[in-house]
Design a protein around this motif. Structure first.
Motif, PDB file in Angstrom:
ATOM      1  N   ARG A  77     -12.810  40.264 -10.826  1.00 17.93           N
ATOM      2  CA  ARG A  77     -12.721  38.800 -10.869  1.00 17.93           C
ATOM      3  C   ARG A  77     -11.281  38.375 -10.622  1.00 17.93           C
ATOM      4  NH1 ARG A  77     -16.358  38.849 -15.957  1.00 17.93           N
ATOM      5  NH2 ARG A  77     -18.370  38.465 -15.005  1.00 17.93           N
ATOM      6  N   ALA A  78     -11.117  37.345  -9.847  1.00 17.24           N
ATOM      7  CA  ALA A  78      -9.795  36.757  -9.636  1.00 17.24           C
ATOM      8  C   ALA A  78      -9.624  35.635 -10.644  1.00 17.24           C
ATOM      9  CB  ALA A  78      -9.669  36.230  -8.210  1.00 17.24           C
ATOM     10  N   TRP A  79      -8.898  35.901 -11.713  1.00 17.22           N
ATOM     11  CA  TRP A  79      -8.663  34.900 -12.754  1.00 17.22           C
ATOM     12  C   TRP A  79      -7.551  33.975 -12.299  1.00 17.22           C
ATOM     13  CZ3 TRP A  79     -11.976  34.432 -16.631  1.00 17.22           C
ATOM     14  CH2 TRP A  79     -12.787  35.521 -16.934  1.00 17.22           C
ATOM     15  N   LYS A  80      -7.744  32.693 -12.542  1.00 14.94           N
ATOM     16  CA  LYS A  80      -6.766  31.672 -12.157  1.00 14.94           C
ATOM     17  C   LYS A  80      -6.315  30.937 -13.403  1.00 14.94           C
ATOM     18  CE  LYS A  80      -9.289  31.161  -7.901  1.00 14.94           C
ATOM     19  NZ  LYS A  80     -10.081  30.301  -7.056  1.00 14.94           N
ATOM     20  N   ARG A  81      -5.037  30.588 -13.425  1.00 10.67           N
ATOM     21  CA  ARG A  81      -4.538  29.768 -14.525  1.00 10.67           C
ATOM     22  C   ARG A  81      -3.756  28.595 -13.951  1.00 10.67           C
ATOM     23  NH1 ARG A  81      -0.294  33.753 -17.474  1.00 10.67           N
ATOM     24  NH2 ARG A  81      -2.220  34.884 -17.671  1.00 10.67           N
ATOM     25  N   SER A  82      -3.579  27.601 -14.746  1.00 15.15           N
ATOM     26  CA  SER A  82      -2.908  26.388 -14.300  1.00 15.15           C
ATOM     27  C   SER A  82      -1.484  26.694 -13.846  1.00 15.15           C
ATOM     28  CB  SER A  82      -2.867  25.376 -15.451  1.00 15.15           C
ATOM     29  OG  SER A  82      -2.051  24.284 -15.109  1.00 15.15           O
ATOM     30  N   SER A  83      -1.054  26.020 -12.798  1.00  9.19           N
ATOM     31  CA  SER A  83       0.334  26.169 -12.339  1.00  9.19           C
ATOM     32  C   SER A  83       1.311  25.624 -13.372  1.00  9.19           C
ATOM     33  CB  SER A  83       0.524  25.449 -11.007  1.00  9.19           C
ATOM     34  OG  SER A  83       0.208  24.076 -11.154  1.00  9.19           O
ATOM     35  N   ARG A  84       0.821  24.862 -14.336  1.00 13.10           N
ATOM     36  CA  ARG A  84       1.674  24.331 -15.409  1.00 13.10           C
ATOM     37  C   ARG A  84       1.832  25.308 -16.562  1.00 13.10           C
ATOM     38  NH1 ARG A  84       1.005  17.972 -15.725  1.00 13.10           N
ATOM     39  NH2 ARG A  84       0.585  17.597 -13.534  1.00 13.10           N
ATOM     40  N   CYS A  85       1.128  26.419 -16.517  1.00 15.23           N
ATOM     41  CA  CYS A  85       1.202  27.431 -17.565  1.00 15.23           C
ATOM     42  C   CYS A  85       2.387  28.363 -17.278  1.00 15.23           C
ATOM     43  CB  CYS A  85      -0.095  28.237 -17.620  1.00 15.23           C
ATOM     44  SG  CYS A  85      -0.034  29.516 -18.866  1.00 15.23           S
ATOM     45  N   HIS A  86       3.371  28.341 -18.154  1.00 19.27           N
ATOM     46  CA  HIS A  86       4.572  29.146 -17.948  1.00 19.27           C
ATOM     47  C   HIS A  86       4.743  30.183 -19.049  1.00 19.27           C
ATOM     48  CE1 HIS A  86       5.663  26.590 -14.637  1.00 19.27           C
ATOM     49  NE2 HIS A  86       5.522  25.527 -15.409  1.00 19.27           N
ATOM     50  N   HIS A  87       3.687  30.468 -19.768  1.00 16.96           N
ATOM     51  CA  HIS A  87       3.736  31.461 -20.842  1.00 16.96           C
ATOM     52  C   HIS A  87       2.366  32.106 -20.939  1.00 16.96           C
ATOM     53  CE1 HIS A  87       1.669  28.352 -23.129  1.00 16.96           C
ATOM     54  NE2 HIS A  87       2.595  27.518 -22.724  1.00 16.96           N
ATOM     55  N   ALA A  88       2.161  32.965 -21.902  1.00 21.61           N
ATOM     56  CA  ALA A  88       0.899  33.724 -22.003  1.00 21.61           C
ATOM     57  C   ALA A  88      -0.224  32.951 -22.697  1.00 21.61           C
ATOM     58  CB  ALA A  88       1.158  35.028 -22.740  1.00 21.61           C
ATOM     59  N   ASP A  89       0.063  31.822 -23.294  1.00 24.42           N
ATOM     60  CA  ASP A  89      -0.947  31.079 -24.048  1.00 24.42           C
ATOM     61  C   ASP A  89      -1.677  30.082 -23.152  1.00 24.42           C
ATOM     62  OD1 ASP A  89      -0.066  32.455 -26.282  1.00 24.42           O
ATOM     63  OD2 ASP A  89       1.312  30.873 -26.879  1.00 24.42           O
ATOM     64  N   CYS A  90      -2.525  30.613 -22.278  1.00 22.96           N
ATOM     65  CA  CYS A  90      -3.219  29.768 -21.309  1.00 22.96           C
ATOM     66  C   CYS A  90      -4.702  30.085 -21.293  1.00 22.96           C
ATOM     67  CB  CYS A  90      -2.668  30.017 -19.909  1.00 22.96           C
ATOM     68  SG  CYS A  90      -0.905  29.697 -19.775  1.00 22.96           S
ATOM     69  N   VAL A  91      -5.443  29.190 -20.709  1.00 26.61           N
ATOM     70  CA  VAL A  91      -6.850  29.427 -20.438  1.00 26.61           C
ATOM     71  C   VAL A  91      -6.937  29.830 -18.971  1.00 26.61           C
ATOM     72  CG1 VAL A  91      -9.095  28.328 -20.214  1.00 26.61           C
ATOM     73  CG2 VAL A  91      -7.648  27.785 -22.169  1.00 26.61           C
ATOM     74  N   GLU A  92      -7.731  30.849 -18.674  1.00 22.75           N
ATOM     75  CA  GLU A  92      -7.914  31.301 -17.306  1.00 22.75           C
ATOM     76  C   GLU A  92      -9.359  31.077 -16.882  1.00 22.75           C
ATOM     77  OE1 GLU A  92      -4.654  34.813 -16.943  1.00 22.75           O
ATOM     78  OE2 GLU A  92      -6.573  35.352 -17.854  1.00 22.75           O
ATOM     79  N   VAL A  93      -9.545  30.832 -15.584  1.00 23.96           N
ATOM     80  CA  VAL A  93     -10.856  30.519 -15.038  1.00 23.96           C
ATOM     81  C   VAL A  93     -11.143  31.442 -13.862  1.00 23.96           C
ATOM     82  CG1 VAL A  93     -12.205  28.720 -13.897  1.00 23.96           C
ATOM     83  CG2 VAL A  93     -10.624  28.098 -15.714  1.00 23.96           C
ATOM     84  N   ALA A  94     -12.362  31.974 -13.820  1.00 23.53           N
ATOM     85  CA  ALA A  94     -12.842  32.732 -12.660  1.00 23.53           C
ATOM     86  C   ALA A  94     -14.068  31.996 -12.127  1.00 23.53           C
ATOM     87  CB  ALA A  94     -13.200  34.157 -13.046  1.00 23.53           C
ATOM     88  N   ILE A  95     -14.014  31.610 -10.862  1.00 22.84           N
ATOM     89  CA  ILE A  95     -15.117  30.876 -10.254  1.00 22.84           C
ATOM     90  C   ILE A  95     -15.912  31.838  -9.387  1.00 22.84           C
ATOM     91  CG2 ILE A  95     -15.734  28.972  -8.722  1.00 22.84           C
ATOM     92  CD1 ILE A  95     -13.118  27.614  -9.670  1.00 22.84           C
ATOM     93  N   GLU A  96     -17.178  31.976  -9.715  1.00 28.68           N
ATOM     94  CA  GLU A  96     -18.071  32.869  -8.973  1.00 28.68           C
ATOM     95  C   GLU A  96     -19.168  32.051  -8.306  1.00 28.68           C
ATOM     96  OE1 GLU A  96     -19.303  35.919 -11.695  1.00 28.68           O
ATOM     97  OE2 GLU A  96     -17.311  36.794 -11.728  1.00 28.68           O
ATOM     98  N   ALA A  97     -20.004  32.705  -7.552  1.00 21.77           N
ATOM     99  CA  ALA A  97     -21.030  32.013  -6.764  1.00 21.77           C
ATOM    100  C   ALA A  97     -21.946  31.145  -7.621  1.00 21.77           C
ATOM    101  CB  ALA A  97     -21.854  33.023  -5.979  1.00 21.77           C
ATOM    102  N   GLU A  98     -22.397  31.665  -8.755  1.00 21.99           N
ATOM    103  CA  GLU A  98     -23.387  30.961  -9.574  1.00 21.99           C
ATOM    104  C   GLU A  98     -22.838  30.430 -10.887  1.00 21.99           C
ATOM    105  OE1 GLU A  98     -27.055  31.172  -9.046  1.00 21.99           O
ATOM    106  OE2 GLU A  98     -26.700  31.863  -7.006  1.00 21.99           O
ATOM    107  N   LYS A  99     -21.611  30.846 -11.263  1.00 21.35           N
ATOM    108  CA  LYS A  99     -21.092  30.471 -12.581  1.00 21.35           C
ATOM    109  C   LYS A  99     -19.573  30.387 -12.585  1.00 21.35           C
ATOM    110  CE  LYS A  99     -21.394  35.306 -13.928  1.00 21.35           C
ATOM    111  NZ  LYS A  99     -22.050  36.257 -14.796  1.00 21.35           N
ATOM    112  N   VAL A 100     -19.058  29.763 -13.625  1.00 23.44           N
ATOM    113  CA  VAL A 100     -17.626  29.670 -13.878  1.00 23.44           C
ATOM    114  C   VAL A 100     -17.380  30.316 -15.235  1.00 23.44           C
ATOM    115  CG1 VAL A 100     -15.679  28.109 -14.227  1.00 23.44           C
ATOM    116  CG2 VAL A 100     -17.426  27.550 -12.537  1.00 23.44           C
ATOM    117  N   ILE A 101     -16.390  31.209 -15.297  1.00 26.55           N
ATOM    118  CA  ILE A 101     -16.121  31.967 -16.517  1.00 26.55           C
ATOM    119  C   ILE A 101     -14.728  31.604 -17.010  1.00 26.55           C
ATOM    120  CG2 ILE A 101     -15.999  34.284 -17.494  1.00 26.55           C
ATOM    121  CD1 ILE A 101     -17.635  35.095 -14.911  1.00 26.55           C
ATOM    122  N   ILE A 102     -14.605  31.395 -18.319  1.00 29.30           N
ATOM    123  CA  ILE A 102     -13.321  30.998 -18.917  1.00 29.30           C
ATOM    124  C   ILE A 102     -12.945  32.014 -19.982  1.00 29.30           C
ATOM    125  CG2 ILE A 102     -12.120  29.181 -20.197  1.00 29.30           C
ATOM    126  CD1 ILE A 102     -14.169  27.237 -19.041  1.00 29.30           C
TER     127      ILE A 102
END
Length: 65
Positions: free
Chosen positions: A17-42
């Motif tokens: 999975r390619a996890w994505k995080r906000s460009s505003r996140c500059h530390h480790a305390d972030c939420v990451e999102v993986a967008i797949e064909a049928e679902k979105v995973i956080i």
């Protein structure tokens, strides 16, 4: 806005999975999102591969955002 980098790739049991995080996140305390064909995973970025994830259908994610 979310950006992916090679450090955001997690290897699951059968998929990558390619996890994505906000460009505003500059530390480790972030939420990451993986967008797949049928679902979105956080996930919490502090937990990496060991933590729980929340899954949404693409329709539910669209309504949320």
């Amino acid at each position: 806005m979310f950006h992916a980098s090679t450090s955001d790739i997690a290897i699951g049991e059968t998929e990558i999975r390619a996890w994505k995080r906000s460009s505003r996140c500059h530390h480790a305390d972030c939420v990451e999102v993986a967008i797949e064909a049928e679902k979105v995973i956080i996930r919490d970025s502090k937990c990496f591969n060991d933590g729980p994830v929340i899954e949404f259908s693409r329709d539910a994610w669209q309504r949320f955002t």
